[in-house]
Scaffold this motif. Structure first.
Motif, mmCIF file in Angstrom:
data_model
loop_
_atom_site.group_PDB
_atom_site.id
_atom_site.type_symbol
_atom_site.label_atom_id
_atom_site.label_comp_id
_atom_site.label_asym_id
_atom_site.label_seq_id
_atom_site.Cartn_x
_atom_site.Cartn_y
_atom_site.Cartn_z
ATOM 1 N N SER A 17 0.841 -1.184 -0.079
ATOM 2 C CA SER A 17 0.048 0.020 -0.082
ATOM 3 C C SER A 17 0.724 1.404 0.134
ATOM 4 O O SER A 17 2.274 1.420 -0.283
ATOM 5 C CB SER A 17 -0.931 -0.015 1.183
ATOM 6 N N ILE A 18 0.267 2.520 0.306
ATOM 7 C CA ILE A 18 1.066 3.764 0.127
ATOM 8 C C ILE A 18 2.086 3.644 1.437
ATOM 9 O O ILE A 18 2.999 4.247 1.302
ATOM 10 C CB ILE A 18 -0.128 4.837 0.620
ATOM 11 N N LEU A 19 1.842 2.822 2.407
ATOM 12 C CA LEU A 19 2.802 2.927 3.374
ATOM 13 C C LEU A 19 4.318 2.265 3.032
ATOM 14 O O LEU A 19 5.374 2.659 3.513
ATOM 15 C CB LEU A 19 2.401 1.842 4.605
ATOM 16 N N ILE A 20 4.105 1.248 1.725
ATOM 17 C CA ILE A 20 5.338 0.682 1.200
ATOM 18 C C ILE A 20 5.791 2.061 0.357
ATOM 19 O O ILE A 20 7.087 1.981 -0.367
ATOM 20 C CB ILE A 20 4.971 -0.394 0.403
ATOM 21 N N VAL A 21 5.173 3.144 0.092
ATOM 22 C CA VAL A 21 5.607 4.411 -0.788
ATOM 23 C C VAL A 21 6.392 5.132 0.036
ATOM 24 O O VAL A 21 7.657 5.500 -0.240
ATOM 25 C CB VAL A 21 4.396 5.056 -1.663
ATOM 26 N N VAL A 22 5.671 5.300 1.381
ATOM 27 C CA VAL A 22 6.441 6.293 2.121
ATOM 28 C C VAL A 22 7.767 5.691 2.886
ATOM 29 O O VAL A 22 8.541 6.528 2.922
ATOM 30 C CB VAL A 22 5.360 6.269 3.440
ATOM 31 N N TYR A 23 7.891 4.135 2.864
ATOM 32 C CA TYR A 23 9.027 3.859 3.464
ATOM 33 C C TYR A 23 10.141 3.987 2.475
ATOM 34 O O TYR A 23 11.233 4.512 3.171
ATOM 35 C CB TYR A 23 8.806 2.321 3.489
ATOM 36 N N PRO A 67 11.546 2.960 10.012
ATOM 37 C CA PRO A 67 10.927 1.444 9.972
ATOM 38 C C PRO A 67 9.227 1.353 10.163
ATOM 39 O O PRO A 67 8.692 0.331 10.025
ATOM 40 C CB PRO A 67 11.556 0.736 10.942
ATOM 41 N N LEU A 68 8.776 2.530 10.925
ATOM 42 C CA LEU A 68 7.618 2.546 11.241
ATOM 43 C C LEU A 68 6.332 2.252 10.146
ATOM 44 O O LEU A 68 5.506 1.234 10.374
ATOM 45 C CB LEU A 68 7.258 3.907 11.794
ATOM 46 N N PRO A 69 6.518 2.655 9.034
ATOM 47 C CA PRO A 69 5.553 2.538 7.996
ATOM 48 C C PRO A 69 5.545 0.609 7.601
ATOM 49 O O PRO A 69 4.425 0.239 7.546
ATOM 50 C CB PRO A 69 6.109 3.036 6.633
ATOM 51 N N LEU A 360 0.623 11.149 8.575
ATOM 52 C CA LEU A 360 1.124 11.371 9.861
ATOM 53 C C LEU A 360 2.501 10.746 9.907
ATOM 54 O O LEU A 360 3.325 11.598 10.798
ATOM 55 C CB LEU A 360 0.292 10.554 10.862
ATOM 56 N N LEU A 361 2.719 9.722 9.407
ATOM 57 C CA LEU A 361 4.201 9.054 9.247
ATOM 58 C C LEU A 361 5.208 10.071 8.796
ATOM 59 O O LEU A 361 6.433 10.008 9.040
ATOM 60 C CB LEU A 361 4.317 7.799 8.847
ATOM 61 N N MET A 362 4.750 10.830 7.514
ATOM 62 C CA MET A 362 5.543 11.631 6.870
ATOM 63 C C MET A 362 5.737 12.679 7.782
ATOM 64 O O MET A 362 6.883 13.392 7.657
ATOM 65 C CB MET A 362 4.810 12.106 5.658
ATOM 66 N N LEU A 363 4.876 13.266 8.500
ATOM 67 C CA LEU A 363 5.132 14.423 9.453
ATOM 68 C C LEU A 363 5.900 14.193 10.884
ATOM 69 O O LEU A 363 6.402 15.004 11.265
ATOM 70 C CB LEU A 363 3.606 15.022 9.795
ATOM 71 N N LEU A 364 5.690 12.881 11.048
ATOM 72 C CA LEU A 364 6.454 12.442 12.362
ATOM 73 C C LEU A 364 7.848 12.907 12.394
ATOM 74 O O LEU A 364 8.399 13.314 13.647
ATOM 75 C CB LEU A 364 6.108 10.922 12.471
ATOM 76 N N PRO A 365 8.771 12.762 11.550
ATOM 77 C CA PRO A 365 10.094 13.232 11.594
ATOM 78 C C PRO A 365 10.358 14.711 11.851
ATOM 79 O O PRO A 365 11.236 15.016 12.546
ATOM 80 C CB PRO A 365 10.693 12.775 10.317
ATOM 81 N N LEU A 366 9.266 15.614 11.838
ATOM 82 C CA LEU A 366 9.276 16.902 11.795
ATOM 83 C C LEU A 366 9.409 17.222 13.182
ATOM 84 O O LEU A 366 10.561 17.845 13.905
ATOM 85 C CB LEU A 366 8.334 17.821 11.170
#
Lengths: 397, 157
Positions: A17-23, A67-69, A360-366
């Motif tokens: 899914s999109i999570l594997i795009v985010v990773y 690793p979260l995604p 949310l995962l994309m924003l979490l590093p900020l």
């Protein structure tokens, strides 16, 4: 579910899914940010010095989230530790855990510690309360910041960075390798895939640090170092050109080779992937930022215009690289291995693998990066501390 | 001497990393089962443990002993090849003590669509419906007796 033609039973619903795009997007930002940092340390590009520490902290903030995604996608995050306990040496995905650990602990954390050691020792003496306890723990009991000890740090940091460059390339090249080695999928299977991933990682990482540097400088109400900004933008242009050339090389190779999958992939690019690949990735996310960055090289522009162009080109580059990851991961699952049918990807919103957790995962590093900059300020010392503390530090020295 | 003193902090960090490695090795010794890797990349004792488990499925022959009327009906329909416990779930406990262990009543509106919801990956000739449009909420057995689903349709066609 819109299915066209014939799909095998296990194909019509996408497994990744999109999570594997985010990773891969996040790991790319990590590798790219580190390569930018290494420009100063190893290649002595002094102009990018203002971003050196910021790039390292950016890399660490994104690496912690990387690793979260995957864990959210797979479920049972507690099982991921078993990958270390009983490693499966023939699985590329399982061995990636060790690549990740090596890069995190042997490269990034070590380099940051060595680079910040002097500041950590000084902060452990100046601060009070829980902050003092943290800094004291980070000194590991050594408060030696003599010229000789700092020279040792510099030398050791240099060695770690030299080891870190191939490690950063390995980190993201490995992600490309995982896709490129899937021989059953003609959209992925290409020996160029790891190389394309490395250069696209450098583009996204450099663009991200460029934007974060501009944003943090604006927030802190400081003047941007235009020499630094111009140099980063120039390196962004160079890596982007190499990345685009490699992708075009891959495309030309596929068109000329025209094997049995070509008609199917060609149809997909002209229909289901037209918007994300041709419009967003190539026109908006590659050619437009390349033109903007190239424009600055051939026309003499004022500082304000250059800043705006860099902000615009950097943002578009990030969009373009995200689209590239999307087209690789999602695009590679939209067609049947029979080459006779196509499926669609329906992106849900507030589900475990929906758009909301991806955002949310994309924003979490900020916020993590914000916390890291509070703990380990990457700005020059005089800017970073309140006037009173700064005076006290000067007195103590 | 100065050289040693100036590099001392590197030894400290090396010690921290070394302690991390030792902690990992100890953790690994404590957490990885001793029989891991005995036969392959899994816990060897798992085979004996699995073999010791009590069967939860009774098998359709056990069902047929008491429910011979249902078995006869099912044999004539298109669900003849679907074993009882595929829908009713594992029933070994019921088979060994039919008086006190009663199988749960099935919610067919949810159960049947597991196989019969429209899905492009299924063969075109396989009976499929769109559960949102095909009498939503109504139990399937209202029209389709599950042990011989076409019986009702053939009687009323």
């Amino acid at each position: 579910m819109q299915v066209q033609g014939y799909m095998y039973p296990n194909e019509y619903e996408l497994a990744w899914s999109i999570l594997i795009v985010v990773y891969p997007y996040i790991t790319g930002l990590v590798a790219g940010a580190f390569i930018l940092a290494s420009l100063e340390r190893v290649f002595h590009v002094e102009a990018v010095k203002p971003t050196y520490r910021l790039a390292l902290l950016t890399a660490l903030a994104f690496l912690l989230v990387a690793p979260l995604p995957l864990q959210l996608h797979l479920g049972h995050p507690e099982r991921s530790f078993e990958m270390y306990l009983t490693p499966h040496r023939t699985s590329a995905m399982a061995m990636f855990g060790f690549v990740y650990l090596w890069y995190l602990m042997a490269v990034l954390v070590l380099e940051i510690w060595l680079d910040y050691r002097r500041d950590i020792v000084l902060l452990s003496q100046r601060t009070r309360g829980w902050r003092r306890a943290i800094y004291r723990a980070l000194t590991l009991g050594s408060s030696n910041i003599s010229a000789g000890a700092l020279a040792v740090d510099e030398r050791a940091g240099y060695i770690v960075t030299v080891v870190g460059i191939p490690s950063a390339l390995l980190l993201h090249g490995y992600v490309g390798f995982i896709f490129g080695s899937v021989k059953a999928n003609p959209w992925w299977s290409s020996p160029l895939m790891p190389v394309v991933f490395i250069f696209s990682a450098m583009v996204s990482g450099i663009a991200a640090v460029l934007l974060i540097y501009m944003f943090t400088t604006w927030v802190r109400k400081r003047a941007l170092d235009m020499r630094c900004l111009d140099t980063i933008a120039r390196y962004l242009l160079y890596t982007f050109l190499i990345d685009f050339s490699l992708e075009m090389l891959d495309l030309v190779h596929r068109i000329y080779e025209a094997n049995e999958s070509f008609r199917s992939l060609d149809f997909m690019v002209h229909t289901r992937l037209y918007l994300s690949q041709i419009v967003i990735q190539i026109y908006i996310g590659t050619l437009l930022p390349l033109a903007l960055l190239g424009l600055v090289q051939v026309i003499k522009l004022g500082a304000t215009a250059r800043k705006r162009i860099y902000a615009c080109a950097g943002s578009l580059a990030l969009v373009g690289i995200f689209a590239m990851r999307w087209n690789v991961v999602i695009g590679g699952q939209l067609f049947s291995k029979s080459f006779l049918g196509y499926t669609t990807y329906k992106l849900a919103f507030a589900t475990r693998e929906g758009l909301l957790p991806a955002i949310l995962l994309m924003l979490l590093p900020l916020p993590i990066l914000w916390g890291l900059t509070k703990l380990l300020p990457p700005w020059p010392e005089r800017e970073a501390e309140p006037a009173g503390e700064n005076r006290a530090a000067t007195l103590s020295l | 001497m100065n050289r040693w003193r100036n590099g001392e902090h590197l030894l400290r960090v090396a010690l921290v990393y070394g302690l991390g490695v030792v902690a990992f090795v100890l953790l690994r010794m404590a957490l990885v089962p001793r029989s891991f890797g005995e036969f392959g990349h899994y816990r060897g004792n798992a085979i004996a443990e699995t073999a010791r488990q009590r069967p939860v499925f009774a098998g359709h022959q056990a069902c047929n002993l008491c429910h011979s009327d249902v078995a006869a009906l099912k044999r004539t329909g298109i669900h003849a090849g679907v074993h009882c416990e595929a829908c009713h779930g594992p029933q070994a406990a019921h088979a060994s003590d039919p008086g006190s262990v009663r199988p749960a009543r099935l919610a067919t509106a949810r159960l049947c669509v597991r196989c019969h919801a429209a899905n492009p990956a299924r063969p075109a000739a396989f009976p499929q419906i769109d559960p949102r449009r095909h009498n939503p909420g109504l139990p399937c057995e209202t029209c389709h007796p599950p042990h011989n689903p076409l019986q009702f349709l053939s009687q009323h066609s």
